[in-house]
Write an enzyme that holds these catalytic residues in place. Structure first.
Site, PDB file in Angstrom:
ATOM      1  NE  ARG A   3      -3.721   2.174  -0.136  1.00 16.10           N
ATOM      2  CZ  ARG A   3      -3.335   3.213  -0.879  1.00 16.10           C
ATOM      3  NH1 ARG A   3      -2.137   3.217  -1.449  1.00 16.10           N
ATOM      4  NH2 ARG A   3      -4.130   4.235  -1.044  1.00 16.10           N
ATOM      5  CB  CYS A  59       1.049   6.159  -0.984  1.00 22.53           C
ATOM      6  SG  CYS A  59      -0.601   6.615  -0.398  1.00 22.53           S
TER       7      CYS A  59
END
Lengths: 256, 170
Positions: free
Chosen positions: A213, A217
């Site tokens: 994750r 980003c």
């Protein structure tokens, strides 16, 4: 100017960080901002796809490795005895003298005690075992250890959280401290608490780690992501868990 | 906001000097500064009055850049009068009326290097090579938008007057 000075002086950056942190009473899981349908998918164990990985993890827990040495259960017994572990990781690792996250610990066991090569990052097996261990702590509040040997990792993680990186010159804090609740395109920006990893992300159509994750980003910031398993990611995980406490563990969470 | 000049930051880290330097007339980190045929990008007050290129900006091309989530990225953070694009962000001000609120020169500086005005703004500097570390390989040494793209976006934003909810160029 102030932000650059802070970035140049990591120690001061982490001090400044404390003042900007979201107060404990105002910390919210990304769960709260999800649609009713996605929340229902997470809380219903027959609908939460992450439970399939948890089941795989339970199988792996009792399966002897190829080396013929004991399975996880051979040393640890019932996985339920590890309830609470995921709520306090990353922890200090005596052997390496540095912070280690849960996936790093699983692979350390595999290498040192089971005599098998470590699982690959984001492999089905590593995700399954870490989901199974995280699941043991589901509902427990995140409880950071008070081990001062983790302080360097905490400070590094706090500084990385605030460092502007990439072509767009953005930091984690610019969105998740300063602008949570606002909309970035179709997404409502969450506070960014890693309460449910590994989690099932609808966008991935699969389970993924917090490092996956974070790499998503960083790519969005047009930055070079840290490597899987790097000290930077473990430091960020430590800081993020401090920042999230005492929200409850949700593993395996579901997110859009 | 008035920013300090490089003479006041002498002796501090190189990055600080570079950052302050770009707020005056010239800095190598402005993408346009590498083009020696053109005068350096000059900030006057809170604006860059002179266009970055000789070709006037095209509002239609500017609108397309603003609407493109992989190029201008604008609608990730801003809403704007581009009704066919759903899921517009709200981190920055609504672009509707931007041309009434700001002159072309003010819009140009806010695009080229909004951090010259407010170092803490989340708005990326679109036409300076950001001094931040860890720039992805595909983006290294490049501004987000080239000079002509900046001019196109400025031309489009200048058409967004308070009395028009819908920008003219489609």
């Amino acid at each position: 100017m102030r932000r650059l000075a802070a970035a140049a002086l990591g120690a001061f950056a982490s001090l400044a960080a404390v003042a900007d942190e979201i107060p404990q009473a105002e910390r919210r899981s990304g769960f709260d901002a999800m649609s009713a349908e996605t929340r229902a998918m997470q809380v219903d164990d027959t609908a939460n796809p992450g439970l399939l990985w948890v089941q795989d993890g339970a199988d792996l827990w009792t399966r002897a490795p190829a080396s013929g040495r004991p399975a996880c259960a051979g040393c640890h017994g019932e996985a339920a005895t590890l309830r609470g572990v995921a709520a306090r990781y990353p922890a200090f690792d005596e052997a390496s003298g540095a912070a280690i996250d849960l996936q790093g610990r699983i692979n350390h066991c595999r290498r040192e005690h089971q005599g098998d090569p470590p699982y690959g990052h984001e492999s089905r097996e590593l995700l399954a075992l870490s989901a199974y261990l995280g699941f043991q702590s589901r509902g427990l509040p995140i409880a950071p250890p008070r081990d001062p040997r983790l302080d360097p990792a905490r400070a590094q993680g706090a500084a990385l959280f605030r460092e502007r990186i990439g072509q767009l010159g953005l930091s984690c804090a610019a969105c998740h401290d300063d602008n949570h609740g606002r909309r970035l395109g179709a997404a409502t920006i969450p506070q960014g608490h890693p309460t449910g990893y590994p989690l099932y992300r609808l966008e991935w159509q699969g389970l993924g780690s917090v490092q996956r994750r974070l790499r998503n980003c960083m790519t969005g910031m047009r930055a070079e992501p840290f490597a899987y398993g790097s000290a930077e990611f473990v430091a960020l995980e430590r800081y993020l868990m401090d920042r999230a406490a005492p929200l409850p563990i949700e593993t395996p969470a579901v997110r859009p | 906001m008035r920013r300090t000049g490089p003479h006041e930051t002498a002796g501090k880290a190189t990055r600080l000097v570079l950052t302050a330097g770009c707020l005056l007339a010239v800095d190598a980190s402005f993408a346009g500064a590498t083009d020696t045929r053109r005068p350096p990008i000059a900030i006057v007050g809170d604006a860059i009055p002179a266009p970055l290129t000789d070709t006037p900006g095209d509002p239609a091309r500017g609108r397309a850049i603003v609407a493109d989530r992989t190029r201008g990225l604008c609608l990730l953070c801003h809403a704007g009068p581009i009704p066919e694009e759903r899921f517009q962000g709200d981190l920055g001000p609504d672009l509707s009326g931007a041309g009434s609120r700001h002159t072309a020169g003010q819009l140009r500086l806010r695009l080229v290097d909004g951090r010259a005005l407010n170092p803490d703004t989340i708005m990326p500097s679109y036409h300076r090579v950001d001094p931040s570390p860890r720039v992805g390989a595909a983006w290294r040494g490049k501004p987000v938008l080239e000079a002509q793209e900046i001019e196109d976006v400025v031309a489009y934003l200048a058409t967004l007057r308070d009395d028009t909810r819908e920008g003219p160029a489609r």
